[in-house]
Scaffold this motif. Structure first.
Motif, PDB file in Angstrom:
ATOM      1  N   SER A 177       0.865  -1.178   0.000  1.00  0.00           N
ATOM      2  CA  SER A 177       0.000   0.000   0.000  1.00  0.00           C
ATOM      3  C   SER A 177       0.904   1.232   0.000  1.00  0.00           C
ATOM      4  O   SER A 177       2.128   1.109  -0.041  1.00  0.00           O
ATOM      5  N   ALA A 181      -1.939   7.469   0.172  1.00  0.00           N
ATOM      6  CA  ALA A 181      -3.389   7.320   0.022  1.00  0.00           C
ATOM      7  C   ALA A 181      -4.145   8.238   0.982  1.00  0.00           C
ATOM      8  O   ALA A 181      -5.267   8.664   0.686  1.00  0.00           O
ATOM      9  N   THR A 182      -3.535   8.555   2.121  1.00  0.00           N
ATOM     10  CA  THR A 182      -4.173   9.441   3.107  1.00  0.00           C
ATOM     11  C   THR A 182      -3.305  10.659   3.411  1.00  0.00           C
ATOM     12  O   THR A 182      -3.558  11.387   4.369  1.00  0.00           O
ATOM     13  N   ALA A 293      -2.066   7.986  -6.126  1.00  0.00           N
ATOM     14  CA  ALA A 293      -2.486   8.822  -5.001  1.00  0.00           C
ATOM     15  C   ALA A 293      -2.234  10.302  -5.251  1.00  0.00           C
ATOM     16  O   ALA A 293      -2.952  11.156  -4.724  1.00  0.00           O
ATOM     17  N   LYS A 347      -7.207   6.810  -9.228  1.00  0.00           N
ATOM     18  CA  LYS A 347      -7.814   7.061  -7.914  1.00  0.00           C
ATOM     19  C   LYS A 347      -8.733   5.910  -7.517  1.00  0.00           C
ATOM     20  O   LYS A 347      -8.770   5.500  -6.350  1.00  0.00           O
ATOM     21  N   LYS A 348      -9.467   5.383  -8.491  1.00  0.00           N
ATOM     22  CA  LYS A 348     -10.362   4.256  -8.210  1.00  0.00           C
ATOM     23  C   LYS A 348      -9.569   2.992  -7.876  1.00  0.00           C
ATOM     24  O   LYS A 348      -9.896   2.262  -6.929  1.00  0.00           O
ATOM     25  N   ARG A 349      -8.524   2.723  -8.635  1.00  0.00           N
ATOM     26  CA  ARG A 349      -7.704   1.530  -8.401  1.00  0.00           C
ATOM     27  C   ARG A 349      -6.999   1.606  -7.051  1.00  0.00           C
ATOM     28  O   ARG A 349      -6.814   0.585  -6.373  1.00  0.00           O
ATOM     29  N   GLN A 351      -8.040   2.482  -4.284  1.00  0.00           N
ATOM     30  CA  GLN A 351      -8.901   2.069  -3.171  1.00  0.00           C
ATOM     31  C   GLN A 351      -8.651   0.621  -2.743  1.00  0.00           C
ATOM     32  O   GLN A 351      -8.989   0.233  -1.621  1.00  0.00           O
ATOM     33  N   ASP A 352      -8.053  -0.177  -3.615  1.00  0.00           N
ATOM     34  CA  ASP A 352      -7.757  -1.575  -3.284  1.00  0.00           C
ATOM     35  C   ASP A 352      -6.427  -1.738  -2.549  1.00  0.00           C
ATOM     36  O   ASP A 352      -6.040  -2.860  -2.228  1.00  0.00           O
ATOM     37  N   SER A 354      -5.101   0.252   0.364  1.00  0.00           N
ATOM     38  CA  SER A 354      -4.935   1.127   1.524  1.00  0.00           C
ATOM     39  C   SER A 354      -4.040   0.467   2.572  1.00  0.00           C
ATOM     40  O   SER A 354      -4.021  -0.769   2.704  1.00  0.00           O
TER      41      SER A 354
END
Length: 370
Positions: A177, A181-182, A293, A347-349, A351-352, A354
């Motif tokens: 990950s 992402a955050t 990200a 961005k969608k990908r 999400q898998d 994190s």
């Protein structure tokens, strides 16, 4: 539950994908999963440990020269790890690399888990046999004794099963990950970069295929006189690299940029026309997730795990076909609508992948062996 991690990936590394993986894993296990984690480490200049949320370490200067000083403190840290093992105050041990010093000190009643990031030295033994300092026989012993093996992609799992004598049910796939992402960048930090550039991140040696990539895009750099290539991290260009740039007449269009902190790296991705990863082989490829990200279009080699990780959120090329590399890169940088589409798919990908998912799945592995 208490998990013990050792010093190996943190002793001499200020940055690096493996150290980042273990830092993020420990952080998420501690603060999101409520797991007690302990890092057996005393001396380190690792950047990820600076805020002391996982471990307060003592930085050191290179008073004996870089190599000798690192070696000395690595041995001190190994003794510290051995003492933690002998105290036996943990439930699961997770060594952060393949040195088997711990066989002498780890109780037979205590399970251990090992993460295998890639099998490049074994798969390409004639070219890159000494990349990580451990031969196939050495790794085989560690893998055999481990209670579980974490592979960072399905591609890496298949490589492990192909090269080592390991039972398939012993290997669990848990993707890497990225903390990006955050990540919330500091808007006050500004970087000085050209208006239009391609981004390359990290190591440029061996299987990274950097020289072929430069040769492939050199005509494009000359064709579009405002286009540059920025290479982030991994030290300044070597004399050999500089000679290559000069021979292609693109030495003024290729720039090295240090990565002082995450804010700088985030902006390098975010302002780039595209991130290009031309590697011949990888176990996973964390920079792909970083680019997703940071809302940066991604162009990848079609080898190894890259299609598994990127799926439809990237454009692919044959990494040894220079004409195809140039064609795919030019297609992306000249098409704003395509770049926007890749950013949204990235961005969608993402999400898998994190850090929370990585930590929760790893915790299940720990629980399964107790």
């Amino acid at each position: 539950m208490k998990i013990l991690y050792d010093h190996q990936s943190f002793s001499g590394a200020r940055y690096g994908g493996v150290a980042r993986y273990f830092y993020d894993l420990m952080h998420n296990l501690k603060y999101e999963q409520g797991v007690e984690v302990e890092l057996a480490l005393q001396f380190s200049n690792n950047d990820y440990l600076k805020n002391e949320d996982i471990k307060k370490v003592i930085p050191f200067s290179f008073f004996l020269g870089y190599g000798r000083t690192n070696m000395m403190f690595s041995h001190i840290n190994r003794l510290n790890s051995a003492l933690h093992l002998l105290r036996n105050n943990f439930d699961v041990f997770h060594p952060t690399y393949f040195n088997d010093y711990f066989f002498t000190f780890l109780s037979k009643k205590k399970p251990f888990v090992i993460t295998h990031h890639d099998v490049i030295p074994e798969k390409f033994s004639t070219q890159y046999a000494c990349l990580d300092g451990f031969d196939k026989y050495h790794k085989q012993k560690v893998l055999e004794k481990a209670s579980k093996i974490i592979a960072v992609s399905e591609n890496t799992k298949q490589d492990i099963l192909e090269i080592f004598k390991i039972e398939p049910e012993k290997v669990e796939v848990i993707y890497h990950s990225t903390h990006f992402a955050t990540f919330k960048p500091n808007d006050s930090i500004k970087i000085n970069v050209p208006a239009r550039y391609l981004l390359y991140v990290g190591n440029r040696d061996n299987y990274k295929n950097f020289d072929v990539y430069v040769e492939a895009i050199a005509p494009l750099l000359k064709k579009q006189d405002d286009l540059h290539l920025i290479c982030a991290g991994n030290g300044k260009f070597t004399p050999t690299e500089q000679e290559l740039f000069k021979s292609l007449n693109v030495e003024k269009r290729i720039i090295h940029h240090e990565i002082e902190n995450d804010d700088v790296l985030y902006q390098l991705y975010n302002h780039a026309l595209a991130f290009v990863y031309p590697s011949l082989y990888e176990g996973f490829g964390i920079p792909i997730l970083e680019a997703f990200a940071c809302e940066c279009p991604v162009i990848l080699s079609n080898r190894s795990c890259f299609p598994e990780v990127g799926q439809d959120a990237a454009i692919y090329f044959n990494p040894i076909d220079k004409e195809q590399i140039a064609h795919e890169v030019e297609k992306v940088i000249d098409n704003q609508a395509l770049r926007r589409e890749l950013i949204e798919k990235g961005k969608k990908r993402l999400q898998d992948f994190s850090p929370s998912i990585t930590a929760s799945k790893t915790l299940k592995v720990y629980q399964s062996i107790l």
